[in-house]
Design a protein around this motif. Structure first.
Motif, PDB file in Angstrom:
ATOM      1  N   SER A   1       3.817   9.229  -0.901  1.00  0.00           N
ATOM      2  CA  SER A   1       2.671   9.174  -1.129  1.00  0.00           C
ATOM      3  C   SER A   1       2.207  10.770  -0.863  1.00  0.00           C
ATOM      4  O   SER A   1       2.665  11.505  -0.123  1.00  0.00           O
ATOM      5  CB  SER A   1       2.010   8.181  -0.022  1.00  0.00           C
ATOM      6  N   PRO A   2       0.880  11.006  -1.441  1.00  0.00           N
ATOM      7  CA  PRO A   2       0.550  12.394  -1.349  1.00  0.00           C
ATOM      8  C   PRO A   2      -0.185  12.413  -0.155  1.00  0.00           C
ATOM      9  O   PRO A   2      -0.062  13.752   0.306  1.00  0.00           O
ATOM     10  CB  PRO A   2      -0.407  12.364  -2.774  1.00  0.00           C
ATOM     11  N   PHE A   3      -0.606  11.874   0.558  1.00  0.00           N
ATOM     12  CA  PHE A   3      -1.256  11.901   1.878  1.00  0.00           C
ATOM     13  C   PHE A   3      -0.616  10.860   2.791  1.00  0.00           C
ATOM     14  O   PHE A   3      -0.755   9.456   2.603  1.00  0.00           O
ATOM     15  CB  PHE A   3      -2.781  11.836   1.953  1.00  0.00           C
ATOM     16  N   MET A   4      -0.245  11.267   3.981  1.00  0.00           N
ATOM     17  CA  MET A   4       0.730  10.436   4.794  1.00  0.00           C
ATOM     18  C   MET A   4      -0.004  10.026   6.015  1.00  0.00           C
ATOM     19  O   MET A   4       0.322   9.465   6.999  1.00  0.00           O
ATOM     20  CB  MET A   4       1.814  10.597   5.201  1.00  0.00           C
ATOM     21  N   GLY A   5      -1.215  10.464   6.104  1.00  0.00           N
ATOM     22  CA  GLY A   5      -2.224  10.368   7.535  1.00  0.00           C
ATOM     23  C   GLY A   5      -2.417   8.915   7.802  1.00  0.00           C
ATOM     24  O   GLY A   5      -2.378   8.742   9.044  1.00  0.00           O
ATOM     25  N   ALA A   6      -2.809   8.147   6.858  1.00  0.00           N
ATOM     26  CA  ALA A   6      -2.708   6.712   6.984  1.00  0.00           C
ATOM     27  C   ALA A   6      -1.749   5.913   7.753  1.00  0.00           C
ATOM     28  O   ALA A   6      -1.729   5.100   8.859  1.00  0.00           O
ATOM     29  CB  ALA A   6      -3.237   5.903   5.716  1.00  0.00           C
ATOM     30  N   SER A   7      -0.471   6.385   7.490  1.00  0.00           N
ATOM     31  CA  SER A   7       0.751   5.844   7.834  1.00  0.00           C
ATOM     32  C   SER A   7       1.032   6.445   9.136  1.00  0.00           C
ATOM     33  O   SER A   7       1.411   5.737  10.305  1.00  0.00           O
ATOM     34  CB  SER A   7       1.957   6.206   7.246  1.00  0.00           C
ATOM     35  N   LEU A   8       0.668   7.583   9.481  1.00  0.00           N
ATOM     36  CA  LEU A   8       0.606   8.186  10.983  1.00  0.00           C
ATOM     37  C   LEU A   8      -0.218   7.572  11.744  1.00  0.00           C
ATOM     38  O   LEU A   8       0.021   7.105  13.160  1.00  0.00           O
ATOM     39  CB  LEU A   8       0.474   9.546  11.056  1.00  0.00           C
ATOM     40  N   VAL A   9      -1.333   7.156  11.417  1.00  0.00           N
ATOM     41  CA  VAL A   9      -2.479   6.426  12.187  1.00  0.00           C
ATOM     42  C   VAL A   9      -1.824   5.030  12.338  1.00  0.00           C
ATOM     43  O   VAL A   9      -2.063   4.450  13.762  1.00  0.00           O
ATOM     44  CB  VAL A   9      -3.947   6.192  11.483  1.00  0.00           C
ATOM     45  N   PHE A  10      -1.263   4.385  11.420  1.00  0.00           N
ATOM     46  CA  PHE A  10      -0.809   2.911  11.592  1.00  0.00           C
ATOM     47  C   PHE A  10       0.422   3.170  12.760  1.00  0.00           C
ATOM     48  O   PHE A  10       0.499   1.945  13.360  1.00  0.00           O
ATOM     49  CB  PHE A  10      -0.305   2.314  10.147  1.00  0.00           C
ATOM     50  N   MET A  11       1.134   4.108  12.674  1.00  0.00           N
ATOM     51  CA  MET A  11       2.330   4.279  13.857  1.00  0.00           C
ATOM     52  C   MET A  11       1.562   4.334  15.026  1.00  0.00           C
ATOM     53  O   MET A  11       2.187   3.738  15.945  1.00  0.00           O
ATOM     54  CB  MET A  11       3.113   5.527  13.520  1.00  0.00           C
ATOM     55  N   ILE A  12       0.395   4.875  15.369  1.00  0.00           N
ATOM     56  CA  ILE A  12      -0.312   4.983  16.644  1.00  0.00           C
ATOM     57  C   ILE A  12      -0.440   3.514  17.101  1.00  0.00           C
ATOM     58  O   ILE A  12      -0.401   3.175  18.020  1.00  0.00           O
ATOM     59  CB  ILE A  12      -1.460   5.809  16.473  1.00  0.00           C
ATOM     60  N   VAL A  13      -1.004   2.713  16.139  1.00  0.00           N
ATOM     61  CA  VAL A  13      -1.513   1.442  16.314  1.00  0.00           C
ATOM     62  C   VAL A  13      -0.293   0.745  16.650  1.00  0.00           C
ATOM     63  O   VAL A  13      -0.264  -0.037  17.592  1.00  0.00           O
ATOM     64  CB  VAL A  13      -2.209   0.917  15.213  1.00  0.00           C
ATOM     65  N   TYR A  14       0.883   0.674  16.009  1.00  0.00           N
ATOM     66  CA  TYR A  14       2.131  -0.154  16.173  1.00  0.00           C
ATOM     67  C   TYR A  14       2.552   0.296  17.628  1.00  0.00           C
ATOM     68  O   TYR A  14       2.784  -0.757  18.528  1.00  0.00           O
ATOM     69  CB  TYR A  14       3.011   0.217  15.256  1.00  0.00           C
ATOM     70  N   VAL A  15       2.597   1.606  17.900  1.00  0.00           N
ATOM     71  CA  VAL A  15       3.395   2.007  19.326  1.00  0.00           C
ATOM     72  C   VAL A  15       2.114   1.498  20.270  1.00  0.00           C
ATOM     73  O   VAL A  15       2.604   0.842  21.579  1.00  0.00           O
ATOM     74  CB  VAL A  15       3.127   3.567  19.448  1.00  0.00           C
ATOM     75  N   TRP A  16       0.851   1.616  20.119  1.00  0.00           N
ATOM     76  CA  TRP A  16      -0.072   0.920  20.969  1.00  0.00           C
ATOM     77  C   TRP A  16       0.255  -0.608  21.405  1.00  0.00           C
ATOM     78  O   TRP A  16       0.054  -0.898  22.432  1.00  0.00           O
ATOM     79  CB  TRP A  16      -1.414   0.924  20.673  1.00  0.00           C
ATOM     80  N   SER A  17       0.417  -1.126  20.210  1.00  0.00           N
ATOM     81  CA  SER A  17       0.722  -2.714  20.368  1.00  0.00           C
ATOM     82  C   SER A  17       1.783  -3.211  21.116  1.00  0.00           C
ATOM     83  O   SER A  17       1.926  -4.047  21.707  1.00  0.00           O
ATOM     84  CB  SER A  17       0.651  -3.428  19.111  1.00  0.00           C
ATOM     85  N   ARG A  18       2.989  -2.010  21.263  1.00  0.00           N
ATOM     86  CA  ARG A  18       3.952  -2.413  21.919  1.00  0.00           C
ATOM     87  C   ARG A  18       4.076  -2.021  23.215  1.00  0.00           C
ATOM     88  O   ARG A  18       4.486  -2.574  24.257  1.00  0.00           O
ATOM     89  CB  ARG A  18       5.367  -1.708  21.222  1.00  0.00           C
TER      90      ARG A  18
END
Length: 270
Positions: free
Chosen positions: A117-134
């Protein structure tokens, strides 16, 4: 009532810095200061034309001002801030390393053509959300005032919302995958008796010490407030408080002589 300036100043340093840079990057785009294709992740330009900045800038653009942009920015300000103030409290270097680990992992994933993907910022933000959920699985959250659920299910609820709204799911799935890898290596595997394979590197501790923001418990590198430079060595708190690595018993003597003993959740914390 809290003013916007007071709210901004109250934010912890890592989440505030990332959110600010993302906001400034999008604002600069709308001012016509650059074209998105000059900061996108294009490996051909990285290796053939040595445009190394693309490895960093692709994480800083969350899209033009729009509802998805606002949604991702709010995710940083809510869940990123909650992580930094909660599980990563007084662990600034570890939190910075989480961002680096996520970025490195996503760059590796993006080398696979159909995952690029040309921009991976959305994936990095979703990683934050996943770690928060755990890290905070039992926290009660409310989505759009319609559904209340436990924090553990938040990434999957957001994934369902993107499916309903017709948004691409690949960034979310990549964020979930990288987030689970980070959580497995830093929490699940050590708790099962394995080695800490994702310990915060020394260079991250040095970087945070030079930055001078936040605080890292038991860091091998401390910042000397008199000189503003980093030095290596131990430190002691006034009042008889001592800190130890996670997995050991923490002993804190309070002013009234009472003693608290407990064990941290993470093992071999830096």
């Amino acid at each position: 009532m809290t003013t916007p300036k007071e709210y901004y100043n109250s934010l912890p340093p890592v989440a505030k810095t990332y959110a600010t840079i993302c906001l400034v990057t999008t604002g600069a785009y709308h001012l016509g200061l650059y074209y998105p294709d000059t900061i996108a992740l294009v490996y051909k330009d990285v290796f053939k034309q040595f445009q190394i900045w693309r490895l960093i800038t692709n994480f800083l653009f969350l899209g033009p001002f729009s509802l998805p942009f606002a949604f991702h920015l709010l995710m940083i300000l809510r869940y990123g801030v909650s992580l930094e103030r909660g599980p990563f409290d007084k662990r600034t270097a570890d939190y910075v390393w989480m961002f680096f680990f996520g970025s490195f992992s996503l760059l590796a994933v993006a080398a696979v053509p159909f995952l690029w993907s040309p921009f991976m910022g959305a994936s990095l933000v979703f990683m934050i959300v996943y770690v928060w959920s755990r890290e905070l699985p039992n926290t009660r959250i409310n989505i759009q005032g319609l559904v209340e659920l436990k924090g553990f299910y938040l990434p999957w609820a957001m994934l369902a919302l993107d499916l309903v709204f017709g948004n691409p799911l690949m960034p979310d799935l990549l964020g979930i995958g990288v987030g689970h890898l980070y959580y497995f290596l830093t929490v699940l595997h050590p708790l099962a008796g394995g080695r800490d394979l994702c310990k915060t590197p020394l260079w991250v501790h040095k970087l945070v010490a030079c930055w001078g923001k936040g605080y890292q418990m038991n860091s091998p590198v401390q910042r000397d407030p008199a000189t503003g430079v980093a030095f290596r060595g131990g430190s002691y708190r006034v009042g008889g408080t001592t800190t130890s690595r996670e997995g050991e018993t923490n002993t804190v003597t309070t002013q009234n002589g009472a003693t608290f003993r407990g064990r941290g959740r993470r093992l071999n914390e830096s």
